[in-house]
Scaffold this active site. Structure first.
Site, short mmCIF file in Angstrom:
data_model
loop_
_atom_site.label_atom_id
_atom_site.label_comp_id
_atom_site.label_asym_id
_atom_site.label_seq_id
_atom_site.Cartn_x
_atom_site.Cartn_y
_atom_site.Cartn_z
N SER A 1 4.70 17.61 13.59
CA SER A 1 4.78 16.93 14.88
C SER A 1 4.04 15.61 14.76
O SER A 1 3.97 15.03 13.67
CB SER A 1 4.17 17.83 15.97
OG SER A 1 4.31 17.23 17.24
N TYR B 1 10.85 8.65 19.89
CA TYR B 1 10.06 9.27 18.81
C TYR B 1 9.11 10.32 19.42
O TYR B 1 9.02 11.44 18.92
CB TYR B 1 9.28 8.22 18.03
CG TYR B 1 8.52 8.80 16.86
CD1 TYR B 1 9.20 9.32 15.76
CD2 TYR B 1 7.14 8.87 16.86
CE1 TYR B 1 8.51 9.88 14.69
CE2 TYR B 1 6.44 9.42 15.78
CZ TYR B 1 7.13 9.93 14.71
OH TYR B 1 6.46 10.49 13.64
N LYS C 1 8.97 14.45 18.72
CA LYS C 1 7.79 15.18 18.24
C LYS C 1 7.34 16.24 19.24
O LYS C 1 6.78 17.27 18.86
CB LYS C 1 6.67 14.18 17.92
CG LYS C 1 7.01 13.31 16.73
CD LYS C 1 7.31 14.18 15.52
CE LYS C 1 7.93 13.49 14.37
NZ LYS C 1 8.42 14.35 13.31
#
Ligand code: NAP
Length: 329
Positions: A157, A192, A196
């Site tokens: 992550s 993004y 994650k």
């Protein structure tokens, strides 16, 4: 459970007899993770969409730690769920165990386009969903056949998830474009961050799924800021000066790729994970005191959005439906 750990590669125990897959093992953090597992005798599959890049990485690793290391290429393109399932099935025909699975591959800041399955490329999560869930029967078998041993799943992550807004499932199917650099940057970082957050939800749901299996440890890692190929922003929609600043920032303020790999390696192999029964957590490097240097690693409290059970179940249902559709087509 103590929350902070000192960790060096020497803490990785002997892994002879174990089998691992590292996705995106052909570069950056994945290459170091594969190298350090192999160094301890593990048979490591470098899962990559490019045979030549994987073989180059295997050659680099062998040159640095020894020609007799057991490293193999596994073809895996996470862009299509069908392809990810096929890669997992191929692996299951070839191997009878899977002790360590590091779902490390990832991307960010690339041109906004749809994958062949019809999802925005920067979302990323669905390929790993297809790959990891297809491998679960083998993971369970490994855990059952080796009750004295342990099985690890590590999802990569990022601290960026802390900036994420809730996942919008319509948005996952849509590309973005803006004439204003600032909005493009904002959207790119959001995409993004949400990818994650999706990895974090996936980890928490998997950890829940295996909670009755005592010897399976599912966790997530944040590597810190590390200058790798992910900062090659040449295909990003950002103007040149923003690309330059992004790269400059990572290059000058990032930690080394060796240090960046430590949170994932701890979760993938350190025996303290068993001793302290570390499950369903997110591990960070640090603290950094405002400067970027690696001192130790610690378990970071997951924020409220990251712990949201209903949203994470919604993502699981969405991913299951997407996989079913992809396999029909
Ligand atoms: N570097 C950082 O500062 C940082 C911070 C937080 C989190 N992370 C996470 O750490 C992980 C590793 O990144 P990295 O920094 O090591 O970057 P990297 O060197 O670019 O590695 C990313 C890997 O993922 C692979 N990959 C991307 N898309 C793929 C696909 N569709 N199918 C198969 N493989 C694919 C890449 O393969 P190709 O070589 O074929 O592109 C590459 O091997 C990522 O999940 C990233 O989000 C990195």
């Amino acid at each position: 459970m103590s929350a902070t750990f000192n960790f060096t590669f020497d803490d990785i125990p002997n892994l002879e007899g174990k089998v691992a897959i590292v996705t995106g093992g052909n570069s950056g953090l994945g290459e170091v993770i594969g190298r350090e597992l192999a160094r301890k005798g593990c048979k490591v599959y470098i899962a990559s969409r490019s045979q030549s890049r994987a073989e180059a990485a295997i050659a680099r690793i062998k040159n640095s730690i020894g020609k007799d290391m057991n490293l193999l290429f596994l073809e895996l393109d996470l862009e299509t769920m069908k392809g990810a399932v096929a890669a997992a099935k191929f692996f299951m025909k070839r191997e009878t165990r899977l002790d360590i699975l590091v779902a490390n591959a990832g991307l960010g800041g690339i041109k906004s386009e749809l994958t062949p399955d019809g999802y925005e490329r920067n979302f990323g999560h669905l390929g790993h969903f297809a790959f990891v869930t297809t491998l679960l029967p083998l993971i369970f078998k490994t855990a059952d056949d080796n009750a004295e041993s342990d099985v690890r799943i590590v999802l990569m992550s990022s601290k960026s998830y802390e900036q994420a807004y809730p996942i919008d499932f319509e948005n996952v199917r849509a590309t973005y474009r803006s004439s204003f650099a600032f909005f493009t940057l904002q959207e790119m970082l959001q995409r993004y961050a949400r990818s994650k957050l999706a990895n974090l939800y996936f980890m928490r749901e998997l950890a829940d799924l295996v909670k009755d299996r005592k010897n399976i440890y599912v966790n997530a890692s944040h590597p810190g800021l590390v200058y790798t190929n992910i900062f090659d922003l040449s295909t990003s929609p950002l103007p040149w000066y923003m690309r330059f600043l992004g790269e400059f920032h990572a290059k000058w303020f990032g930690s080394s790729v060796n240090d960046g790999a430590k949170t994932a390696l701890f979760l993938a192999a350190d025996t303290r994970v068993i001793k302290e029964d570390i499950k369903g957590i997110l591990m960070y490097p640090g603290p950094t005191n405002g400067f970027v240097y690696f001192s130790n690693i610690y378990i970071r409290k997951i924020n409220e959005l990251g712990m949201d059970v209903e949203r994470r179940k919604q993502l699981w249902r969405f991913s299951e439906a997407a996989l079913e559709k992809a396999l029909e087509g």
